[in-house]
Design a protein around this motif. Sequence first.
Motif, PDB file in Angstrom:
ATOM      1  N   GLY A 177     123.031 -27.188  41.884  1.00 52.23           N
ATOM      2  CA  GLY A 177     123.601 -26.808  40.591  1.00 52.23           C
ATOM      3  C   GLY A 177     124.067 -25.366  40.586  1.00 52.23           C
ATOM      4  O   GLY A 177     123.385 -24.484  41.107  1.00 52.23           O
ATOM      5  N   ILE A 178     125.257 -25.116  40.004  1.00 55.15           N
ATOM      6  CA  ILE A 178     125.802 -23.762  39.907  1.00 55.15           C
ATOM      7  C   ILE A 178     126.244 -23.536  38.467  1.00 55.15           C
ATOM      8  O   ILE A 178     126.923 -24.382  37.874  1.00 55.15           O
ATOM      9  CB  ILE A 178     127.002 -23.547  40.851  1.00 55.15           C
ATOM     10  N   GLY A 179     125.851 -22.395  37.918  1.00 55.72           N
ATOM     11  CA  GLY A 179     126.277 -22.024  36.568  1.00 55.72           C
ATOM     12  C   GLY A 179     126.768 -20.595  36.542  1.00 55.72           C
ATOM     13  O   GLY A 179     126.289 -19.747  37.301  1.00 55.72           O
ATOM     14  N   ILE A 180     127.755 -20.323  35.679  1.00 60.10           N
ATOM     15  CA  ILE A 180     128.324 -18.980  35.535  1.00 60.10           C
ATOM     16  C   ILE A 180     128.156 -18.559  34.085  1.00 60.10           C
ATOM     17  O   ILE A 180     128.444 -19.328  33.161  1.00 60.10           O
ATOM     18  CB  ILE A 180     129.821 -18.961  35.925  1.00 60.10           C
ATOM     19  N   ALA A 181     127.684 -17.339  33.874  1.00 65.65           N
ATOM     20  CA  ALA A 181     127.491 -16.810  32.521  1.00 65.65           C
ATOM     21  C   ALA A 181     127.995 -15.379  32.478  1.00 65.65           C
ATOM     22  O   ALA A 181     128.118 -14.716  33.517  1.00 65.65           O
ATOM     23  CB  ALA A 181     126.015 -16.875  32.135  1.00 65.65           C
ATOM     24  N   ASP A 182     128.308 -14.907  31.239  1.00 68.05           N
ATOM     25  CA  ASP A 182     128.682 -13.503  31.132  1.00 68.05           C
ATOM     26  C   ASP A 182     127.420 -12.648  31.154  1.00 68.05           C
ATOM     27  O   ASP A 182     126.305 -13.160  31.233  1.00 68.05           O
ATOM     28  CB  ASP A 182     129.537 -13.259  29.883  1.00 68.05           C
ATOM     29  N   ILE A 183     127.595 -11.342  31.049  1.00 66.34           N
ATOM     30  CA  ILE A 183     126.465 -10.441  31.243  1.00 66.34           C
ATOM     31  C   ILE A 183     125.480 -10.509  30.074  1.00 66.34           C
ATOM     32  O   ILE A 183     124.325 -10.105  30.188  1.00 66.34           O
ATOM     33  CB  ILE A 183     126.968  -8.996  31.476  1.00 66.34           C
ATOM     34  N   GLU A 184     125.942 -11.067  28.923  1.00 66.36           N
ATOM     35  CA  GLU A 184     125.047 -11.243  27.773  1.00 66.36           C
ATOM     36  C   GLU A 184     124.252 -12.538  27.870  1.00 66.36           C
ATOM     37  O   GLU A 184     123.410 -12.810  27.017  1.00 66.36           O
ATOM     38  CB  GLU A 184     125.866 -11.249  26.480  1.00 66.36           C
ATOM     39  N   GLY A 185     124.551 -13.347  28.894  1.00 66.74           N
ATOM     40  CA  GLY A 185     123.813 -14.593  29.079  1.00 66.74           C
ATOM     41  C   GLY A 185     124.484 -15.812  28.500  1.00 66.74           C
ATOM     42  O   GLY A 185     123.940 -16.920  28.589  1.00 66.74           O
ATOM     43  N   LEU A 229     118.490  -7.392  36.595  1.00 66.82           N
ATOM     44  CA  LEU A 229     119.783  -7.830  37.129  1.00 66.82           C
ATOM     45  C   LEU A 229     120.899  -7.588  36.122  1.00 66.82           C
ATOM     46  O   LEU A 229     121.951  -7.044  36.473  1.00 66.82           O
ATOM     47  CB  LEU A 229     119.711  -9.312  37.518  1.00 66.82           C
ATOM     48  N   THR A 230     120.714  -7.988  34.867  1.00 68.03           N
ATOM     49  CA  THR A 230     121.779  -7.815  33.879  1.00 68.03           C
ATOM     50  C   THR A 230     122.049  -6.345  33.574  1.00 68.03           C
ATOM     51  O   THR A 230     123.132  -5.978  33.122  1.00 68.03           O
ATOM     52  CB  THR A 230     121.435  -8.560  32.575  1.00 68.03           C
ATOM     53  N   ALA A 231     121.040  -5.485  33.841  1.00 64.38           N
ATOM     54  CA  ALA A 231     121.242  -4.050  33.667  1.00 64.38           C
ATOM     55  C   ALA A 231     121.918  -3.419  34.883  1.00 64.38           C
ATOM     56  O   ALA A 231     122.216  -2.219  34.870  1.00 64.38           O
ATOM     57  CB  ALA A 231     119.906  -3.365  33.399  1.00 64.38           C
ATOM     58  N   GLY A 232     122.147  -4.214  35.930  1.00 64.94           N
ATOM     59  CA  GLY A 232     122.799  -3.695  37.122  1.00 64.94           C
ATOM     60  C   GLY A 232     121.858  -2.997  38.071  1.00 64.94           C
ATOM     61  O   GLY A 232     122.309  -2.335  39.019  1.00 64.94           O
ATOM     62  N   GLU A 233     120.536  -3.143  37.869  1.00 59.82           N
ATOM     63  CA  GLU A 233     119.573  -2.456  38.729  1.00 59.82           C
ATOM     64  C   GLU A 233     119.306  -3.200  40.037  1.00 59.82           C
ATOM     65  O   GLU A 233     118.744  -2.644  40.971  1.00 59.82           O
ATOM     66  CB  GLU A 233     118.262  -2.263  37.968  1.00 59.82           C
ATOM     67  N   SER A 258     122.628 -14.268  40.998  1.00 61.41           N
ATOM     68  CA  SER A 258     123.390 -13.173  41.602  1.00 61.41           C
ATOM     69  C   SER A 258     124.270 -12.510  40.557  1.00 61.41           C
ATOM     70  O   SER A 258     124.760 -13.162  39.630  1.00 61.41           O
ATOM     71  CB  SER A 258     124.263 -13.695  42.750  1.00 61.41           C
ATOM     72  N   LEU A 259     124.490 -11.220  40.739  1.00 56.46           N
ATOM     73  CA  LEU A 259     125.323 -10.433  39.833  1.00 56.46           C
ATOM     74  C   LEU A 259     126.692 -10.220  40.466  1.00 56.46           C
ATOM     75  O   LEU A 259     126.803  -9.905  41.646  1.00 56.46           O
ATOM     76  CB  LEU A 259     124.652  -9.085  39.578  1.00 56.46           C
ATOM     77  N   VAL A 260     127.747 -10.418  39.677  1.00 56.21           N
ATOM     78  CA  VAL A 260     129.119 -10.127  40.113  1.00 56.21           C
ATOM     79  C   VAL A 260     129.604  -8.922  39.315  1.00 56.21           C
ATOM     80  O   VAL A 260     129.554  -8.927  38.082  1.00 56.21           O
ATOM     81  CB  VAL A 260     130.052 -11.335  39.883  1.00 56.21           C
ATOM     82  N   ARG A 261     130.036  -7.892  40.030  1.00 57.74           N
ATOM     83  CA  ARG A 261     130.483  -6.657  39.375  1.00 57.74           C
ATOM     84  C   ARG A 261     132.010  -6.598  39.313  1.00 57.74           C
ATOM     85  O   ARG A 261     132.715  -7.255  40.094  1.00 57.74           O
ATOM     86  CB  ARG A 261     129.944  -5.439  40.139  1.00 57.74           C
ATOM     87  N   ASP A 262     132.538  -5.766  38.383  1.00 60.92           N
ATOM     88  CA  ASP A 262     133.978  -5.578  38.305  1.00 60.92           C
ATOM     89  C   ASP A 262     134.414  -4.494  39.288  1.00 60.92           C
ATOM     90  O   ASP A 262     133.618  -3.999  40.105  1.00 60.92           O
ATOM     91  CB  ASP A 262     134.405  -5.242  36.864  1.00 60.92           C
ATOM     92  N   ASP A 263     135.691  -4.136  39.258  1.00 60.70           N
ATOM     93  CA  ASP A 263     136.224  -3.162  40.217  1.00 60.70           C
ATOM     94  C   ASP A 263     135.568  -1.793  40.100  1.00 60.70           C
ATOM     95  O   ASP A 263     135.625  -0.986  41.037  1.00 60.70           O
ATOM     96  CB  ASP A 263     137.738  -3.022  40.026  1.00 60.70           C
ATOM     97  N   GLY A 265     132.340  -1.434  39.539  1.00 56.94           N
ATOM     98  CA  GLY A 265     130.929  -1.572  39.882  1.00 56.94           C
ATOM     99  C   GLY A 265     130.033  -1.921  38.722  1.00 56.94           C
ATOM    100  O   GLY A 265     128.809  -1.936  38.865  1.00 56.94           O
ATOM    101  N   ASP A 266     130.641  -2.184  37.540  1.00 57.00           N
ATOM    102  CA  ASP A 266     129.828  -2.535  36.373  1.00 57.00           C
ATOM    103  C   ASP A 266     129.533  -4.034  36.364  1.00 57.00           C
ATOM    104  O   ASP A 266     130.379  -4.843  36.747  1.00 57.00           O
ATOM    105  CB  ASP A 266     130.568  -2.161  35.079  1.00 57.00           C
ATOM    106  N   PRO A 267     128.352  -4.441  35.894  1.00 57.88           N
ATOM    107  CA  PRO A 267     128.029  -5.875  35.822  1.00 57.88           C
ATOM    108  C   PRO A 267     129.041  -6.629  34.964  1.00 57.88           C
ATOM    109  O   PRO A 267     129.408  -6.182  33.868  1.00 57.88           O
ATOM    110  CB  PRO A 267     126.636  -5.887  35.171  1.00 57.88           C
ATOM    111  N   GLN A 268     129.515  -7.767  35.470  1.00 61.68           N
ATOM    112  CA  GLN A 268     130.521  -8.542  34.752  1.00 61.68           C
ATOM    113  C   GLN A 268     130.089  -9.983  34.514  1.00 61.68           C
ATOM    114  O   GLN A 268     130.206 -10.497  33.410  1.00 61.68           O
ATOM    115  CB  GLN A 268     131.836  -8.525  35.532  1.00 61.68           C
ATOM    116  N   TYR A 269     129.630 -10.654  35.570  1.00 60.15           N
ATOM    117  CA  TYR A 269     129.196 -12.051  35.459  1.00 60.15           C
ATOM    118  C   TYR A 269     127.885 -12.229  36.217  1.00 60.15           C
ATOM    119  O   TYR A 269     127.525 -11.426  37.071  1.00 60.15           O
ATOM    120  CB  TYR A 269     130.228 -13.016  36.060  1.00 60.15           C
ATOM    121  N   GLN A 270     127.210 -13.311  35.896  1.00 58.10           N
ATOM    122  CA  GLN A 270     126.043 -13.728  36.668  1.00 58.10           C
ATOM    123  C   GLN A 270     126.251 -15.168  37.121  1.00 58.10           C
ATOM    124  O   GLN A 270     126.784 -15.993  36.381  1.00 58.10           O
ATOM    125  CB  GLN A 270     124.757 -13.579  35.859  1.00 58.10           C
TER     126      GLN A 270
END
Length: 292
Positions: A177-185, A229-233, A258-263, A265-270
């Motif tokens: 299973g794979i799910g994608i969410a924004d940084i707010e969950g 993770l959502t705080a980017g730590e 896993s955290l995906v960052r934008d260009d 380096g800020d957290p964008q997606y999980q």
Amino acid sequence: MTEQVDHRVAAPGRSNLDPAVLAGAESFARTWATAVIGSSYVPMTRAEVAEHLQALTEVLVHALHASPFRTAPGYEIGARLVEAHFTGTDTLGRTVQLLGDDLLGELGIQPDELMRSRLAALQGALAAGYARALRERTLAEQEAIRAAVLDARDQAEAALRASEARFRAMFTEAAIGIGIADIEGRILDVNQALQDMLGFSVEEMRQYNIRDLMHPEDGGSVWRLYDQLTAGECDHYRAEKRFRRADGEQVWTHLTLSLVRDDHGDPQYQVAMIEDVTDRHLLQNRLRYQAL
């Protein structure tokens, strides 16, 4: 870095087996093949499956009579089942069920207390070897998927389209299973495997926040790691976690987030990769109960 322990055992010579026991091993291997064929996709003919399982049966026979007795052959058999792609949801359960008095009867072995004790120990070792090999394979798949997500971030526009196409194919066809969410969950998308696992449609899942799926008995460490993770730590973590299904039942899973960052380096997606380990969890609990 954890130490890798080699549980492989040398294949026993067939010449050491009594002809009657060898015939029993061949008969049991055919029974075993009939039980597991169809539970997994294995690139072998029925005859090849029976031959492969006969070799594993002979390893079991030698282990039952070995002095001193060791459980390492059972661990090896579990790993070899995964290597041969016997990884369907019913394969392990059917195998463990057969490796009881059915095996001793086919081999003409008196099912006394000693043999039953040795067989139970080999069953437990087989389940442990199977679970470890399957987890290692799953983790390798998860790392490949995570690398594809990170690759999609870093590529130029033309390469990005190709990477996104590969990710979409992986996302759609993946067995986990794979799910994608924004940084707010807020849940943005889930693949078919996750919909089947939790019993929600993609439209229903999009109405939830990740915290809505929180199990009341989740360990506090799971959510501390999630907040980090959502705080980017941190960029990713793994944990054993329960989720609730649409029908109210619970599912035991191995979660990789896993955290995906934008260009910048800020957290964008999980991105969550979730493996259903309910059957293995229940089986290990049952084997642990029987052992005690």
